[in-house]
Scaffold this motif. Structure first.
Motif, PDB file in Angstrom:
ATOM      1  N   VAL A 145     -53.665  42.201  45.811  1.00  0.00           N
ATOM      2  CA  VAL A 145     -54.113  43.509  46.578  1.00  0.00           C
ATOM      3  C   VAL A 145     -55.571  43.540  46.130  1.00  0.00           C
ATOM      4  N   ILE A 203     -53.694  40.852  50.576  1.00  0.00           N
ATOM      5  CA  ILE A 203     -53.848  42.058  51.402  1.00  0.00           C
ATOM      6  C   ILE A 203     -54.727  42.995  50.929  1.00  0.00           C
ATOM      7  N   LEU A 228     -48.806  45.141  56.214  1.00  0.00           N
ATOM      8  CA  LEU A 228     -47.965  44.466  55.541  1.00  0.00           C
ATOM      9  C   LEU A 228     -47.072  43.586  56.291  1.00  0.00           C
ATOM     10  N   ALA A 272     -46.447  44.523  47.579  1.00  0.00           N
ATOM     11  CA  ALA A 272     -47.278  43.406  47.908  1.00  0.00           C
ATOM     12  C   ALA A 272     -47.191  42.420  46.674  1.00  0.00           C
ATOM     13  N   ARG A 276     -48.152  38.815  46.656  1.00  0.00           N
ATOM     14  CA  ARG A 276     -49.649  38.924  47.395  1.00  0.00           C
ATOM     15  C   ARG A 276     -50.576  39.615  46.539  1.00  0.00           C
ATOM     16  N   ALA A 284     -49.370  40.462  57.015  1.00  0.00           N
ATOM     17  CA  ALA A 284     -49.299  39.894  56.007  1.00  0.00           C
ATOM     18  C   ALA A 284     -48.219  38.853  55.658  1.00  0.00           C
ATOM     19  N   ARG A 285     -47.098  39.624  56.091  1.00  0.00           N
ATOM     20  CA  ARG A 285     -45.866  38.636  56.096  1.00  0.00           C
ATOM     21  C   ARG A 285     -45.726  37.761  57.375  1.00  0.00           C
TER      22      ARG A 285
END
Length: 280
Positions: free
Chosen positions: A242, A201, A190, A235, A240, A193-194
């Motif tokens: 998943v 993700i 995570l 997420a 985002r 991803a950020r």
């Protein structure tokens, strides 16, 4: 709730020789797949080829992966392209050749597997001091991959277990979507991803809290290793998608779909169809 996208893992590796043109055609012919997942790494000359394992003599269920030997990135392109996959007449394709066989209606998830070195820092969230170095390791290969992908008219999503690969994607081709693959550390995934503002993700199937798969042994997680937090909810709150890997049975697919994931990377076609005909 919308049905999750079906992502054909290596071209539905359960029914076709993985990562081959034949697998791509199989996935295109299956109406339940909207995306095809493939693995890329370089031949000795740097040309991206579509193959998962570092070595050509890997195995699947006791069957040799190919009839060739050696590290992929130390093997001449001609030898790789002649290597027959899993006892079939299908051979390991170059990425450009592979993409030419796919219509733009099929989206592609290109997993950046290896840039040509054993030291890839797999599954790690890197310190600030290490990020530039790892990005530099990946950039030459990512540039070659992006050049091939630029010729493809359909949607492309890049993913990787390696932060350096995602850093290189964001630097080389920021317009493409990207996603970290998670191994055994949800928080690290995570965080990555950020850091790169990733559109998606990709966690393993047992990382989705509230399913019967949580706490089962798979990927980097051991039995009874429950998810530390609700990754799916977090997420989604951050905007985002998943996409979960890898569903091998319709019951796994059903649980993930019921949880509300956006995409399911699957080994077999039709798992979603079977799932929808067996409501809970």
């Amino acid at each position: 709730m919308a049905d999750p996208a079906v992502i054909a893992h290596r071209g539905f590796a359960g029914v076709a020789p993985e990562n081959t043109v034949a697998a791509a055609r199989t996935a295109v012919e299956r109406t339940d797949a909207s995306m095809l997942e493939i693995d890329v790494q370089p031949a000795a000359c740097g040309t991206p080829v579509v193959v998962h394992d570092e070595r050509l003599e890997g195995a699947r269920d006791g069957q040799p992966l190919t009839d060739a030997e050696g590290l992929v990135w130390e093997t001449p392109l001609a030898e790789i392209r002649d290597a027959k996959v899993l006892g079939t007449d299908e051979t390991v394709p170059a990425l450009a050749e592979f993409l030419e066989a796919i219509p733009p209606s099929m989206a592609i998830n290109v997993e950046l597997k290896n840039p040509g070195t054993a030291a890839i820092r797999f599954g790690e969230s890197l310190s600030e001091d290490d990020r530039g170095e790892r990005k530099a390791v990946w950039e030459p290969f990512v540039e070659r991959v992006v050049a091939d992908c630029d010729a493809f008219a359909g949607e492309i999503l890049f993913s990787s277990f390696c932060e350096g690969a995602l850093a290189a994607v964001r630097d080389v081709a920021p317009a493409y979507a990207a996603a970290p693959l998670i191994w055994d550390d949800l928080e690290a995934g995570l965080e990555i991803a950020r850091r790169y503002d990733c559109e998606a993700i990709h966690p393993p199937r047992n990382a989705i809290a509230g399913t019967g798969l949580a706490g089962t042994e798979y990927a980097g997680f051991s039995r009874d290793d429950e998810p530390a937090f609700d990754l799916l909810e977090t997420a989604h709150d951050e905007g985002r998608a998943v996409n979960v890997w890898t569903a091998e049975t319709w019951t796994q697919f059903d649980q993930l779909a019921e949880a509300g994931v956006d995409g399911i990377i699957a080994d077999y076609p039709g798992l979603g169809t079977v799932s929808s005909s067996n409501p809970q």
